[in-house]
Each structure stands twice: as C-alpha cells, then as structure tokens.
Design a protein around this motif. Structure first.
Motif, PDB file in Angstrom:
ATOM      1  N   ALA A 349      10.195  -8.787   2.337  1.00 26.13           N
ATOM      2  CA  ALA A 349      10.574  -7.393   2.095  1.00 26.13           C
ATOM      3  C   ALA A 349      12.019  -7.206   2.546  1.00 26.13           C
ATOM      4  O   ALA A 349      12.485  -7.889   3.469  1.00 26.13           O
ATOM      5  CB  ALA A 349       9.651  -6.435   2.840  1.00 26.13           C
ATOM      6  N   PRO A 350      12.757  -6.301   1.886  1.00 25.96           N
ATOM      7  CA  PRO A 350      14.159  -6.058   2.278  1.00 25.96           C
ATOM      8  C   PRO A 350      14.270  -5.535   3.698  1.00 25.96           C
ATOM      9  O   PRO A 350      13.422  -4.756   4.164  1.00 25.96           O
ATOM     10  CB  PRO A 350      14.628  -5.002   1.265  1.00 25.96           C
ATOM     11  N   ALA A 351      15.324  -5.958   4.396  1.00 28.59           N
ATOM     12  CA  ALA A 351      15.491  -5.596   5.803  1.00 28.59           C
ATOM     13  C   ALA A 351      15.730  -4.099   5.998  1.00 28.59           C
ATOM     14  O   ALA A 351      15.494  -3.576   7.087  1.00 28.59           O
ATOM     15  CB  ALA A 351      16.638  -6.390   6.413  1.00 28.59           C
ATOM     16  N   TRP A 352      16.207  -3.408   4.964  1.00 28.72           N
ATOM     17  CA  TRP A 352      16.537  -1.987   5.118  1.00 28.72           C
ATOM     18  C   TRP A 352      15.383  -1.071   4.683  1.00 28.72           C
ATOM     19  O   TRP A 352      15.564   0.144   4.582  1.00 28.72           O
ATOM     20  CB  TRP A 352      17.789  -1.658   4.300  1.00 28.72           C
ATOM     21  N   THR A 353      14.199  -1.626   4.441  1.00 34.37           N
ATOM     22  CA  THR A 353      13.074  -0.820   3.982  1.00 34.37           C
ATOM     23  C   THR A 353      12.737   0.269   4.994  1.00 34.37           C
ATOM     24  O   THR A 353      12.632   0.015   6.195  1.00 34.37           O
ATOM     25  CB  THR A 353      11.836  -1.701   3.758  1.00 34.37           C
ATOM     26  N   VAL A 354      12.561   1.478   4.509  1.00 36.64           N
ATOM     27  CA  VAL A 354      12.236   2.631   5.346  1.00 36.64           C
ATOM     28  C   VAL A 354      10.766   2.991   5.134  1.00 36.64           C
ATOM     29  O   VAL A 354      10.298   3.085   3.996  1.00 36.64           O
ATOM     30  CB  VAL A 354      13.135   3.837   4.997  1.00 36.64           C
ATOM     31  N   ALA A 355      10.043   3.175   6.217  1.00 36.59           N
ATOM     32  CA  ALA A 355       8.620   3.531   6.123  1.00 36.59           C
ATOM     33  C   ALA A 355       8.456   4.883   5.432  1.00 36.59           C
ATOM     34  O   ALA A 355       9.121   5.859   5.770  1.00 36.59           O
ATOM     35  CB  ALA A 355       7.991   3.563   7.514  1.00 36.59           C
ATOM     36  N   SER A 356       7.568   4.936   4.460  1.00 38.37           N
ATOM     37  CA  SER A 356       7.327   6.165   3.708  1.00 38.37           C
ATOM     38  C   SER A 356       6.472   7.136   4.511  1.00 38.37           C
ATOM     39  O   SER A 356       5.598   6.734   5.282  1.00 38.37           O
ATOM     40  CB  SER A 356       6.631   5.829   2.386  1.00 38.37           C
ATOM     41  N   GLY A 357       6.710   8.418   4.301  1.00 43.66           N
ATOM     42  CA  GLY A 357       5.895   9.449   4.928  1.00 43.66           C
ATOM     43  C   GLY A 357       4.974  10.129   3.946  1.00 43.66           C
ATOM     44  O   GLY A 357       4.407  11.183   4.241  1.00 43.66           O
ATOM     45  N   SER A 358       4.784   9.512   2.767  1.00 43.30           N
ATOM     46  CA  SER A 358       3.955  10.117   1.731  1.00 43.30           C
ATOM     47  C   SER A 358       2.498  10.202   2.169  1.00 43.30           C
ATOM     48  O   SER A 358       1.966   9.298   2.824  1.00 43.30           O
ATOM     49  CB  SER A 358       4.063   9.308   0.435  1.00 43.30           C
ATOM     50  N   ALA A 359       1.838  11.280   1.784  1.00 44.61           N
ATOM     51  CA  ALA A 359       0.416  11.451   2.085  1.00 44.61           C
ATOM     52  C   ALA A 359      -0.470  10.968   0.942  1.00 44.61           C
ATOM     53  O   ALA A 359      -1.698  10.938   1.091  1.00 44.61           O
ATOM     54  CB  ALA A 359       0.121  12.922   2.370  1.00 44.61           C
ATOM     55  N   VAL A 360       0.137  10.555  -0.166  1.00 43.40           N
ATOM     56  CA  VAL A 360      -0.649  10.158  -1.337  1.00 43.40           C
ATOM     57  C   VAL A 360      -1.569   8.977  -1.048  1.00 43.40           C
ATOM     58  O   VAL A 360      -2.749   8.991  -1.436  1.00 43.40           O
ATOM     59  CB  VAL A 360       0.291   9.848  -2.523  1.00 43.40           C
ATOM     60  N   PRO A 361      -1.100   7.906  -0.361  1.00 46.30           N
ATOM     61  CA  PRO A 361      -2.024   6.791  -0.097  1.00 46.30           C
ATOM     62  C   PRO A 361      -3.272   7.202   0.668  1.00 46.30           C
ATOM     63  O   PRO A 361      -4.377   6.752   0.354  1.00 46.30           O
ATOM     64  CB  PRO A 361      -1.153   5.818   0.717  1.00 46.30           C
ATOM     65  N   SER A 362      -3.125   8.054   1.657  1.00 47.10           N
ATOM     66  CA  SER A 362      -4.297   8.511   2.406  1.00 47.10           C
ATOM     67  C   SER A 362      -5.206   9.372   1.550  1.00 47.10           C
ATOM     68  O   SER A 362      -6.441   9.280   1.631  1.00 47.10           O
ATOM     69  CB  SER A 362      -3.853   9.289   3.645  1.00 47.10           C
ATOM     70  N   VAL A 363      -4.594  10.218   0.718  1.00 49.12           N
ATOM     71  CA  VAL A 363      -5.383  11.084  -0.162  1.00 49.12           C
ATOM     72  C   VAL A 363      -6.182  10.247  -1.150  1.00 49.12           C
ATOM     73  O   VAL A 363      -7.334  10.566  -1.477  1.00 49.12           O
ATOM     74  CB  VAL A 363      -4.453  12.070  -0.899  1.00 49.12           C
ATOM     75  N   VAL A 364      -5.586   9.155  -1.620  1.00 50.84           N
ATOM     76  CA  VAL A 364      -6.298   8.274  -2.552  1.00 50.84           C
ATOM     77  C   VAL A 364      -7.334   7.433  -1.818  1.00 50.84           C
ATOM     78  O   VAL A 364      -8.433   7.183  -2.332  1.00 50.84           O
ATOM     79  CB  VAL A 364      -5.280   7.360  -3.289  1.00 50.84           C
TER      80      VAL A 364
END
Length: 837
Positions: A349-364
C-alpha cells in the motif's frame, strides 16, 4: 418461543458464545476490509514534488486523442513529445526543464536536469557551487551511494542515454523529490534537446492566453504546410496550477501502480474475508444447532410444533446476529490503521495512505452479518423442525444420515461449477489460469464444495486416520474414531475452519508458485543466448555500451527495446499495446520466437508481428499510432503462437528514444565462455549494467516474480488466517464443552483424568487430520486444473508447493486445536461439570 430462546441462551452460553464470536469476528473483518479499501481508494494523490516551488507549469499534452466512431477516445502517450522552442521563446523568464536518463556509475537511480531547474523543488546547494562548464555537475544527496561520502571535487562517471562520460562534481544539493544529476544548462540542452516543461512565476491567466495563442498559430501553420500530416501536434500544451502540478512528478506512475496494487490486494482480501466469514459463520451456527438435537427432540415430545421449533432457532439467531453484528460493525474500523500500517510495511500500500472515516463499510457490514447468521441458521432450523415425536429419541441418540438431499444438490452443484470453470479456462484461455481474477473464484468454489460434501468424506477419512491409533494400547483409538463416526456432520463442521485455513494456504500459494514458474518458463525457455546484459535499474542500456557490445569478438548481440503502439479497437476505444523493438536479422539467433503463421524474416520498418490477442490476420494492414503519437500503417507479417511472452514485435525504427532493456549475447562457434564472460564484464563496467548467464537470469527472474506476486497473497492470507484461527479455537471450545457427558461417562468407567485428556487431545488431532485431508484434496484438485491449463503453454511443469508454509500453518492448527480442547476440558472439570471419582 422468544422466552425459551432467551432461557436457552443462558443455559448453553458456551455453545452460543462460539457462534457469537464467529459472527462478531466475521462482521468486524468485513467492516475492517471495507474501511481499508475505502482508505486506499479515497486517499488523495500526493501534492506536487518536482515543481512544488513553481506556481505555474507548462507541459506537453501527454494524451493521444483519436476520433472514433462514438467520439473522441484517448490514452496516455508512452513517448513524451516535448514543447516547441517557439513556445519556450514566449516566456523568457521561465525555467526550461529537461528531464533525461543520467546516473552516477554504481549509484542509485537518478535523472539529469539543467541547473536552472534546481529552484523548482527547490534543491538548494549544501556544499560547493553550481555547475558552469560542460564537464561539471552538481548532484543531489539522493543520487549518491549511501555511506560513500561527499564526492565534491572528484571526477565521477555519469551514464546517460548516449554514453558513460567523466564529470567533475562541483556541488551537492539537498535530496529533493528524486535523485538528480544537475548539468550546466547548455550541457543539458546538448544531452537532451527535448523541452519537457516550463516552470513560471507569472499569472496563470496570462500564461494560458500565451499558450492558447501559440497553439492557434501552430495549427494554422501546420494546416497550410501539410493538412494530411499524421504527426501529432508538438505545440499542444497544457498549463498546470495547484494540485495539477503533480501530474509530471517522477513518482506519479509508481504512485498509481502502488494505489492500484493496494486496491487489488485489499479488494481480494475483502472478497475472501466475506467468503470465509460466510463459510465459518454458517458452519459455526450449524454446529451450534446440531449440538442441540436432544433439546429439539424433547420439545417435539412435549408437543412443540415444527414451526415453533424453527421460530425458536430463528429467534436465537436474531438475538445473536443483531448483537454480534452491531458490535463487529462498530469494532471493525478500529483495525483500519494497524492493517494499513502493516500493508505499507509490506510494500502493498502507498506510504501516504490516509485512513478513511467513512461509515459506509460498517453500515454494509451490519446487515451482512445479520443475513449471514440467519442463512447459517436456516438450514439447521429446517432440519430441527423435521424431527417428529416418534423419531425424537432415535434422532437424539445418533445422526440418521450425514447428508440431506438439498446438501447433496448444493455440494455437487458447487463442485460441478468449479470443474466447468476450470475446463472452460483450460480450453478457451489457458494463459489466464494463473491470473488471480480467474484462479481465486475457482478456489472459493472448491473450498465451499469441500465444506458442503465433507460429511460424506468423514467416515473413510476417519477410518484411515484412526487406524494407527487403534493399534495402540487402550481404548483411545476406538473411542475417538467411534465418536467421530457417530456424528459425521458435527465432525465435519468442527473441521471446517481447518479446511479453510490449510486449503486456502495450499491452493493460493501453490497456485501462485506454479503460475510464477510457468511465467518464468515462458520468458526464459525461448532464450538461445548464453549471456544477457541487463541494466542496473530502469533506464535501459546506453547506446555507447550497445555499440561496444556489438564490437566484441566471438559473439553476436541482439537487443530489445520496449515501446508501445496504439490501436483503435472496434473503431471506438484506443488501446495501448506493449511492443518490443528489435532487429529482425539479429533476434532469431538469440531468441526463439514461435510463430503460428508468417515469417519473422519478413519483418521490416513497414511490418509488425502480433499476438493472437490483436485479432488480426496475416496480411492485414493495421492503422496504428506510435509511442510519440505519430500515425503509421503497418502490415501484419507474422502471428505469434500461444504463450509468447511478448505482445508484438516491430523494428527499431519505431522505438524512438527508448533504450534497450536487454542485450542477448550468443556465442559463436569456438568462442570460450570464460573469455566471452571476461569481455562482457569489462565492457559493462562503469555503464550501470551487468552480464549474467542464462541460468543466473532464469533464477533471478523466478525470484523476482515470486517476491512480487507473494506479497499481495501473503497479505490476503495473513488477514484471513488470523480469523480462521480464532474460529477454529471457538469451534473446538464449543465441541469440547458439548462432550462433558461423555467425559463424565469415561470417568465413571474408571478412566483417569490424564486418560480423558489424552482422549480429548486425540479427538482434536483427528479433527485437524480430517480437515487437513479435505484441504489437501481441495488444493490438489485446484492445482491439477491449473497444471492442465499451464501445460498447454509451457509443456509439463512441476507443481510448486510452499511446504514450509503449509507445514507451519498445519502445525499452528494442531497447536490451537489441541490447546483449546484440553484447556476447555480442564476448565469444565474445574467448574464442576466433569465427574468426580
């Protein structure tokens, strides 16, 4: 029924705790993988690097645009065209940047640039002065070999596209975004006349107006000169500001590859996570319900209807599903940052990847977990509801049959689907067999089929594995095998996590290793040359070195330079195709090029040899666009055979500035290998290249292929195996807790505690053995299908299996299963559930 369900949850909490844990972990895994995927997809690109200090940048239009039947279609150009000198003359205060291959001999990868471009990053001097003469250079700290010290004042060799030449280091700059060798502006212009960019400190609107005006004048001039010209417009340019200034950055292409690789790895991991979660959770719920046949029998005896029994099971599933799925969906995203850091550490994974704060994965993940639980309980609920009052006692004592008709149909259908997919691949497209997109769905189907059909295999496998135990002193072997045979369905359900864990490890890693071996064979077996000269890095072999190689006595040299051709497929989509530019008179002696039809000898500057994927016939005249965007029409003079590593061949006239990526060295008759090797090593010295034998190159090529493909697979497997390992422990705990009456009976018959624990450990070993045998059969079937497909391309090849990894995973399953079983038995005895004699 709801009251009974709640009471049942309280009294059989160990059994339901296993279902709860499996569902919680499965939902958390799905949510975590979804959150990681959202992070890799949604992370913005890195900011400008090469031109971070320049507010406005003018670069050539890097797109080739062609009018198709449904409108314009475009693709990135492989060969930069450069800006016209006339456009550069309109901006006398601009930094004229040229970026070209240049690297210190033996140093890390770097590029050459004019000294005036040092202010665009910026890369300030840390020592010495700026280069002034043609023989002077300044180097960035990142272009120097680590630990070699500052070479200020030293004479060093710099390898460019043309030659290796000595320069004096007069300055050292800060590291900057890339390793850089700075030349005096006039020297850089001589080495690379092409203008790659203009960096300006002027208002963007004024720059755009000037660029548009220049382009309009160029269009008028070009139309008057030759309105039929196939050449792409060299005056086409674009003005970049803000974040767009990152488009020409050196790491842009690598960043895109890193992002795509991360998305692929995480996407595959997410797909497998969902599959494993469904498989394990369904098995765990089915096992929990199967343990309770005695309860269902008693309920039917006292008058409960089938519908009431089914409602009770569904009510219990609802209670567990909602609680476990909600907690898993909430807890899963907390693993996002650790997983991302781990993937970044692996280079996946790219070193500059920023953790997402999306709620969609939990909702799914939440409804997915609930649905999985309900589906897992549905089949068992139907089976429990079919028990009649007259059959209650018999049903409670022993399983009447291992497989229901519905399970037979589903299991055989899944297995048939997997076999059909393998057959279609072997017949229609054998080259895709090693592709993860083709192989992994087949592996999933095979594992699912093995899980569904496993109860029918428990009896023969148990008899095979228990035979050595039955020869031992005591009744342990007989008791263990008898318990497994009496409840083959439950035994299969306990073995399911082992099947998934070892089966996926063997099938995926074995398939990857076998596919890598086949790809290596396709690349290496056609090589007839005894030696190969390869660049130390990605810039290619310089022209001076190639010329010196051709002058060596006793050898014939053939080079291959990678370039691209563009085709308009279906008159609608522009496709970029990789092409090898070669000398058709030199190459056949060094490389066997299998042709289905046509002749390689007929290849000239007006012809092309293509693979079957082009969909062309011999003699077809194909309109093409070359790497720089210029249009050309080439005749198909040869069609490559199946399995050829290259996609097409053209002559070196179409390579433009692309440097050879390899030089094949064929020894003439009577030339001593030792003498030729000495000459090759002497010729390559100081050119950032090295000579290797074909055997060394084959070994290194295989190692590179394995390392590149294994990282993603190992990341996927590590995530999945962590879950299946926990599921294995959970299932074993449930099974051991359910055997309390049996252990009590053994103690009453005179067995010592140590004997009972040996019985528990032997039973866990038997379950792991059954799962291992089923996994071996699953992996063997998948690898056999892969072998049949690949053998059509390469001939018979060996099946490569990572025995060390498989042994370690199997040993881990044994350790976890035995520890969980013995630990559970000890705890239940201490809780007073065991017999006291």
């Amino acid at each position: 029924m709801l009251i009974i369900a709640l009471a049942t949850l309280r009294t059989r909490w160990v059994s339901f705790l296993g279902s709860f844990a499996a569902l919680f972990l499965g939902t958390a895994l799905i949510a975590a993988m979804g959150q990681v995927l959202a992070s890799t997809v949604g992370t913005p690109d890195r900011g400008p690097q090469r031109y971070a200090a320049a507010p406005v940048v003018v670069v050539p239009d890097g797109q080739l645009t062609v009018q198709g039947r449904q409108g314009a279609t475009s693709a990135p150009l492989a060969e930069p065209r450069g800006l016209s000198p006339e456009l550069a003359a309109r901006f006398p205060g601009a930094v004229v940047d040229r970026v070209f291959p240049a690297r210190l001999a033996g140093g890390p990868p770097a590029v050459g640039r004019p000294w005036s471009a040092a202010r665009t990053a910026p890369q300030r001097l840390t020592d010495g002065r700026a280069p002034a003469g043609d023989g002077e250079i300044a180097v960035s700290a990142s272009a120097l070999t680590a630990g070699a010290g500052t070479p200020l004042g030293d004479e060093v060799t710099v390898v460019t596209a043309g030659a290796a030449k000595a320069y004096t280091v007069v300055g050292v700059t800060a590291a900057g975004p890339e390793g850089t060798v700075f030349f005096a502006d006039t020297a850089a212009a001589a080495l690379s006349p092409r203008i790659d960019a203009l960096a300006l400190w002027e208002p963007a609107a004024a720059v755009r107006e000037a660029v548009d005006d220049s382009g309009a004048q160029a269009d008028d001039s070009g139309a008057q000169a030759d309105h039929n010209s196939a050449q792409a417009d060299p005056n086409s340019a674009q003005v970049l500001t803000g974040a767009d200034r990152a488009l020409p950055d050196p790491a842009r292409a690598e960043d895109a590859r890193a992002r795509n690789n991360a998305n692929t790895v995480v996407g595959i991991a997410g797909g497998f996570a969902a599959f494993v979660a469904v498989f394990v959770v369904s098995s765990t719920f089915a096992f929990a319900v199967s343990q309770r046949r005695r309860e269902f029998a008693l309920l039917r005896t006292v008058g409960a209807t089938r519908r009431q029994v089914r409602r009770m099971v569904h009510a219990e599933a609802w209670l567990i599903a909602v609680a476990a799925s909600a907690l898993g969906a909430l807890a899963g995203p907390s693993a996002t940052r650790p997983v991302l850091d781990w993937l970044i550490g692996l280079g996946a994974a790219p070193a500059w990847t920023v953790a997402s704060g999306s709620a969609v994965p939990s909702v799914v993940a939440f409804p997915t977990g609930v649905l999985v639980a309900l589906l897992g309980a549905a089949a068992a609920a139907r089976r429990a509801g079919r028990v009649t009052a007259s059959q209650a006692l018999r049903e409670a004592a022993v399983e009447s049959r291992a497989m229901t008709p519905a399970r037979w149909v589903l299991g055989l259908g899944t297995l048939g689907t997997a076999l059909v997919c393998m057959a279609v691949t072997a017949v229609g497209d054998p080259s895709s067999a090693a592709n993860n997109k083709t192989a992994m769905p087949v592996v999933m189907l095979l594992v699912a089929a093995a899980g569904l059909l496993s109860p029918v295999a428990v009896a023969p496998v148990t008899r095979l594995l228990a035979a050595p135990l039955e020869r031992l002193r005591g009744a342990t072997g007989t008791v263990v095998s008898g318990a497994a045979l009496a409840s083959s369905r439950q035994t299969a359900l306990v073995a399911a996590p082992v099947l998934v864990t070892i089966g996926l490890t063997a099938a995926l890693l074995g398939g990857a290793a076998t596919g890598d071996a086949a790809k290596t064979a396709l690349r290496t077996e056609p090589v007839r040359a005894e030696y190969l000269v390869l660049p130390d890095g990605g810039s290619g072999l310089d022209r001076q070195l190639v010329s010196e190689l051709r002058k060596l006595p006793g050898v014939d040299v053939a080079t291959s330079a990678p370039t691209s051709l563009y085709t308009l497929e279906g008159d609608t989509v522009l496709i970029r195709r990789p092409v090898e530019a070669v000398d058709p008179k030199e190459l056949p002696a060094a490389l066997e090029v299998p042709l289905a039809s046509g002749s390689f000898e007929e290849l000239d500057d007006h012809g092309v040899v293509v693979s079957p994927f082009w969909g062309k016939r011999l003699g077809d005249k194909v309109p093409l666009w070359r790497a720089d965007g210029s249009k050309v029409s080439l005749t198909v003079v040869g069609l490559l055979g199946e399995g050829t590593a290259a996609d097409a061949y053209t002559t070196r006239a179409h390579a433009f500035s692309a440097l050879p990526s390899v030089a094949y060295v064929k020894l003439r008759e009577g030339t001593a290998p030792t003498a030729a090797e000495a000459l090759l090593r002497k010729a390559t010295a100081g050119h950032n290249a090295h000579a290797v034998t074909k055997a060394e190159w084959t070994r290194d090529d295989g190692a590179r292929g394995r390392s590149a493909s294994r990282i993603g697979l190992l990341a996927v497997l590590a995530i999945i195996l962590a879950y299946t390992a926990i599921a294995l422990v959970s299932t074993v705990l449930m099974a051991t807790a359910d055997r309390v009456p049996e252990r009590r009976a053994l103690r009453l018959l005179g067995a010592r505690r140590s004997q009972v624990l040996r019985f528990v450990a032997a039973e866990a070993l038997l379950v792991v053995g059954i799962g291992t045998v089923l996994a071996a059969g699953t992996a063997a079937l998948g690898l056999a299908g892969l072998w049949i497909s690949l053998a059509q391309l390469t001939g018979p090849i060996g099946i490569s299996l990572p025995w060390g990894t498989i042994a370690a995973v199997t040993g881990g399953c044994v350790l976890l299963a035995v520890s969980a079983a013995v630990g559970s038995a000890l705890l239940t005895d201490r809780a007073g559930l065991g017999a006291r004699v």
